[in-house]
Design an enzyme around this catalytic site. Structure first.
Site, short mmCIF file in Angstrom:
data_model
loop_
_atom_site.label_atom_id
_atom_site.label_comp_id
_atom_site.label_asym_id
_atom_site.label_seq_id
_atom_site.Cartn_x
_atom_site.Cartn_y
_atom_site.Cartn_z
N GLU A 166 0.49 -1.48 -0.08
CA GLU A 166 -0.03 0.50 -0.13
C GLU A 166 0.93 1.49 0.04
OE1 GLU A 166 -3.90 -1.19 2.08
OE2 GLU A 166 -2.39 -1.83 3.13
N GLU A 222 -4.76 -9.54 3.27
CA GLU A 222 -5.97 -9.09 4.44
C GLU A 222 -6.72 -10.22 4.25
OE1 GLU A 222 -3.16 -5.81 3.73
OE2 GLU A 222 -3.71 -6.98 2.31
#
Length: 188
Positions: free
Chosen positions: A41, A61
């Site tokens: 990210e 995730e």
């Protein structure tokens, strides 16, 4: 330690991770082996992303019962497209560097760490030879207009173009081109 953070204590992570995007200078990210979760990210908020061919990219995730929380879902979907973002995130899939390059998640892929270092030096050399003012402006234009309509993007670009026409860097660039020499940009 994430589970110990109080409720609503992490909803602004995307803002923190987006600091490379807000930086007025170009930000280059170098990745080797693994770029996953918040590391990916953060990389996605950078302007230029370099990696070795054996680097794996993932936002896994979902395998922990969670989703990316620092802007990854939005950046990957915007850069690579919704279908690819679904493939990567819903399946928790690790994407190899060559595929990440084809998706637009990586700017360049190098053979190994030595080649990656050479690529980084080349990119930095190229960037430092450019007008700092023009780099700052193009970064602002791209980041500002990316989420807008094409007509708004044209408008933002046109105003930025006009503004740069009166700068010393632009005049130096034109003179250097005419005189067949390298420009000496000063950032003004």
């Amino acid at each position: 330690a994430f589970p110990q953070i109080e409720q609503d204590g992490m909803s602004d992570l995307a803002w923190n991770i987006a600091s490379p995007e807000r930086c007025p200078k170009p930000v280059v990210c170098v990745m080797e082996k693994y770029a996953m979760g918040v590391g990916l990210e953060l990389a996605m908020a950078c302007d230029i992303r370099l990696a070795t061919k054996d680097t794996l990219f993932a936002l896994p995730e979902v395998t922990l019962g969670q989703i990316p929380g620092s802007g990854g879902s939005q950046r990957v979907a915007r850069i690579a497209g919704l279908t690819r973002a679904v493939d990567m995130m819903m399946l928790g899939r690790r994407v190899p560097a060559s595929e990440a390059y084809n998706w637009g998640l990586v700017t360049r892929v190098a053979e190994d760490a030595t080649a990656l270092e050479r690529t980084l030096e080349e990119v930095i050399g190229t960037l430092t030879a450019m007008s700092p003012l023009a780099l700052k402006t193009i970064k602002r234009v791209l980041n500002t207009s990316y989420d807008t309509s094409l007509s708004v993007g044209f408008e933002v670009e046109g105003h930025a173009y006009e503004k740069l026409r009166e700068t010393a860097d632009y005049k130096e660039g034109i003179a250097a081109f005419s005189e067949k020499r390298k420009p000496n940009f000063k950032g003004n």
